[in-house]
Scaffold this active site. Structure first.
Site, PDB file in Angstrom:
ATOM      1  N   ARG A 157       0.856  -1.177   0.000  1.00  0.00           N
ATOM      2  CA  ARG A 157       0.000   0.000   0.000  1.00  0.00           C
ATOM      3  C   ARG A 157       0.895   1.231   0.000  1.00  0.00           C
ATOM      4  O   ARG A 157       1.765   1.364   0.855  1.00  0.00           O
ATOM      5  CB  ARG A 157      -0.895   0.005   1.240  1.00  0.00           C
ATOM      6  CG  ARG A 157      -1.690   1.290   1.442  1.00  0.00           C
ATOM      7  CD  ARG A 157      -2.730   1.498   0.370  1.00  0.00           C
ATOM      8  NE  ARG A 157      -3.481   2.744   0.566  1.00  0.00           N
ATOM      9  CZ  ARG A 157      -4.254   3.290  -0.367  1.00  0.00           C
ATOM     10  NH1 ARG A 157      -4.396   2.724  -1.546  1.00  0.00           N
ATOM     11  NH2 ARG A 157      -4.900   4.409  -0.118  1.00  0.00           N
ATOM     12  N   SER A 203      -0.471   8.102   0.993  1.00  0.00           N
ATOM     13  CA  SER A 203      -0.006   9.480   1.125  1.00  0.00           C
ATOM     14  C   SER A 203      -0.595  10.098   2.387  1.00  0.00           C
ATOM     15  O   SER A 203      -1.799   9.977   2.651  1.00  0.00           O
ATOM     16  CB  SER A 203      -0.414  10.296  -0.097  1.00  0.00           C
ATOM     17  OG  SER A 203       0.263   9.805  -1.242  1.00  0.00           O
ATOM     18  N   GLU A 204       0.286  10.752   3.134  1.00  0.00           N
ATOM     19  CA  GLU A 204      -0.104  11.339   4.413  1.00  0.00           C
ATOM     20  C   GLU A 204      -1.358  12.202   4.303  1.00  0.00           C
ATOM     21  O   GLU A 204      -1.495  13.014   3.396  1.00  0.00           O
ATOM     22  CB  GLU A 204       1.049  12.226   4.899  1.00  0.00           C
ATOM     23  CG  GLU A 204       0.739  13.021   6.136  1.00  0.00           C
ATOM     24  CD  GLU A 204       1.937  13.870   6.571  1.00  0.00           C
ATOM     25  OE1 GLU A 204       2.790  14.204   5.727  1.00  0.00           O
ATOM     26  OE2 GLU A 204       2.018  14.183   7.761  1.00  0.00           O
ATOM     27  N   CYS A 205      -2.275  12.008   5.260  1.00  0.00           N
ATOM     28  CA  CYS A 205      -3.452  12.869   5.381  1.00  0.00           C
ATOM     29  C   CYS A 205      -3.659  13.072   6.871  1.00  0.00           C
ATOM     30  O   CYS A 205      -4.297  12.246   7.527  1.00  0.00           O
ATOM     31  CB  CYS A 205      -4.676  12.216   4.737  1.00  0.00           C
ATOM     32  SG  CYS A 205      -6.214  13.107   5.049  1.00  0.00           S
ATOM     33  N   CYS A 226     -12.766  12.647   3.901  1.00  0.00           N
ATOM     34  CA  CYS A 226     -12.105  11.783   2.928  1.00  0.00           C
ATOM     35  C   CYS A 226     -12.093  10.364   3.488  1.00  0.00           C
ATOM     36  O   CYS A 226     -12.531  10.125   4.607  1.00  0.00           O
ATOM     37  CB  CYS A 226     -10.687  12.275   2.667  1.00  0.00           C
ATOM     38  SG  CYS A 226      -9.686  12.327   4.167  1.00  0.00           S
ATOM     39  N   GLY A 269      -2.299  16.183   1.452  1.00  0.00           N
ATOM     40  CA  GLY A 269      -3.261  16.897   0.594  1.00  0.00           C
ATOM     41  C   GLY A 269      -2.989  16.693  -0.885  1.00  0.00           C
ATOM     42  O   GLY A 269      -3.005  17.649  -1.643  1.00  0.00           O
ATOM     43  N   ARG A 270      -2.742  15.430  -1.289  1.00  0.00           N
ATOM     44  CA  ARG A 270      -2.354  15.124  -2.669  1.00  0.00           C
ATOM     45  C   ARG A 270      -1.190  16.009  -3.102  1.00  0.00           C
ATOM     46  O   ARG A 270      -1.094  16.422  -4.252  1.00  0.00           O
ATOM     47  CB  ARG A 270      -3.549  15.251  -3.642  1.00  0.00           C
ATOM     48  CG  ARG A 270      -4.652  14.230  -3.373  1.00  0.00           C
ATOM     49  CD  ARG A 270      -5.549  14.001  -4.590  1.00  0.00           C
ATOM     50  NE  ARG A 270      -6.217  15.187  -5.053  1.00  0.00           N
ATOM     51  CZ  ARG A 270      -7.394  15.625  -4.599  1.00  0.00           C
ATOM     52  NH1 ARG A 270      -8.039  14.941  -3.684  1.00  0.00           N
ATOM     53  NH2 ARG A 270      -7.923  16.717  -5.085  1.00  0.00           N
ATOM     54  N   ASP A 273      -3.712  16.757  -8.717  1.00  0.00           N
ATOM     55  CA  ASP A 273      -2.937  15.753  -7.983  1.00  0.00           C
ATOM     56  C   ASP A 273      -1.455  15.969  -8.248  1.00  0.00           C
ATOM     57  O   ASP A 273      -0.995  15.806  -9.365  1.00  0.00           O
ATOM     58  CB  ASP A 273      -3.358  14.350  -8.430  1.00  0.00           C
ATOM     59  CG  ASP A 273      -2.881  13.265  -7.479  1.00  0.00           C
ATOM     60  OD1 ASP A 273      -1.899  13.517  -6.742  1.00  0.00           O
ATOM     61  OD2 ASP A 273      -3.481  12.192  -7.465  1.00  0.00           O
ATOM     62  N   ARG A 332       0.954  14.392  -6.489  1.00  0.00           N
ATOM     63  CA  ARG A 332       1.738  13.338  -5.851  1.00  0.00           C
ATOM     64  C   ARG A 332       2.724  12.709  -6.825  1.00  0.00           C
ATOM     65  O   ARG A 332       2.479  12.621  -8.015  1.00  0.00           O
ATOM     66  CB  ARG A 332       0.807  12.261  -5.280  1.00  0.00           C
ATOM     67  CG  ARG A 332       0.085  12.743  -4.052  1.00  0.00           C
ATOM     68  CD  ARG A 332      -0.901  11.720  -3.563  1.00  0.00           C
ATOM     69  NE  ARG A 332      -1.972  11.491  -4.506  1.00  0.00           N
ATOM     70  CZ  ARG A 332      -2.991  10.676  -4.274  1.00  0.00           C
ATOM     71  NH1 ARG A 332      -3.066  10.008  -3.152  1.00  0.00           N
ATOM     72  NH2 ARG A 332      -3.941  10.536  -5.173  1.00  0.00           N
ATOM     73  N   LYS A 348      -1.654   5.569  -9.809  1.00  0.00           N
ATOM     74  CA  LYS A 348      -0.612   4.870  -9.057  1.00  0.00           C
ATOM     75  C   LYS A 348      -0.152   3.629  -9.805  1.00  0.00           C
ATOM     76  O   LYS A 348       1.027   3.309  -9.817  1.00  0.00           O
ATOM     77  CB  LYS A 348      -1.148   4.433  -7.690  1.00  0.00           C
ATOM     78  CG  LYS A 348      -1.027   5.469  -6.616  1.00  0.00           C
ATOM     79  CD  LYS A 348      -1.389   4.849  -5.272  1.00  0.00           C
ATOM     80  CE  LYS A 348      -1.846   5.917  -4.313  1.00  0.00           C
ATOM     81  NZ  LYS A 348      -2.391   5.346  -3.077  1.00  0.00           N
TER      82      LYS A 348
HETATM   83 ZN   LIG Z   1      -7.607  12.432   3.420  1.00  0.00          ZN
END
Ligand SMILES: [Zn+2]
Length: 209
Positions: free
Chosen positions: A63, A66-68, A79, A107-108, A140, A142, A168
């Site tokens: 997996r 991405s940090e949220c 989200c 935050g993407r 996006d 990322r 991805k």
């Molecule tokens: Zn999120």
């Protein structure tokens, strides 16, 4: 388990400094080995949580999360990030083998304060893509180069990716990894996240039924 740390094993143009000794990290999901990787260009510290033997050549459940901060830590219902993180760790623990990469691109990729600005715009009627664009960002931002380098440093080339995001999947292949399987990650929508998930499906091509 062995952790090859030579840049020669990472690729010609590594975006990460391979970590040192992994640390044991017991969690409510089970035991993991934690390694931090520094991205020299940005100074960001990404984290790999590894369960089981992953460098034996067999495809590995992965997996890339991405940090949220709001979703992962505070349980935000705007989200599905926190629920996806929880589900991914459960899946990896259930198989007793796999890797969770925790990527510090909040935050993407636009950062925490811009993400909160985007929430304000969303409450004025914009969707998540329109809000980012209004703030001058792409939908996006990322990047998965560091993630790919981390996997290679861990001795992983064949990936079973836990993801609903076709971007991805494409990124992994471009970065020299083999995508053996896509493992869907389905989190039920809430009243607060339904619009956000619908935008991800319609505008960003996420594979959500
Ligand atoms: Zn999120």
């Amino acid at each position: 388990m062995t952790f090859p740390v030579s840049h020669a094993t990472v690729g010609l143009d590594p975006q990460i400094d391979p970590g040192v000794q992994p640390a044991r990290l017991p969690t409510r999901y089970g035991d993991f080995l934690a390694t931090a990787y520094v991205e020299p260009l940005t100074g960001l510290h990404h984290l790999a949580l590894v369960r089981g033997e992953v460098d034996d050549g067999a495809p590995v459940l992965v997996r890339m999360h991405s940090e949220c901060l709001t979703g992962d830590v505070f349980g935000s219902r705007r989200c599905d990030c926190g629920d996806q993180l929880d589900l991914a760790l459960r899946r990896i623990a259930a198989e007793e083998r796999g890797i969770l990469l925790y990527l510090r691109q909040e935050g993407r990729g636009i950062g925490l304060s811009a993400k909160l600005d985007a929430y304000v715009l969303q409450d004025q009627g914009l969707d998540t893509v329109e809000a980012n664009e209004r703030l001058g960002f792409p939908a996006d931002l990322r990047d998965y180069g560091a993630a790919a380098d981390m996997l290679k440093a861990l001795g992983v080339w064949d990936v079973r990716l836990l993801s609903n995001n076709p971007r991805k999947l494409a990124a992994l292949a471009q970065l020299g990894l083999r995508l053996v399987e896509r493992v869907p990650l389905r989190v039920p929508a809430t009243d607060d996240s339904r619009g956000y998930l619908e935008t991800k499906r319609c505008k960003m091509g996420h594979l959500l039924d």
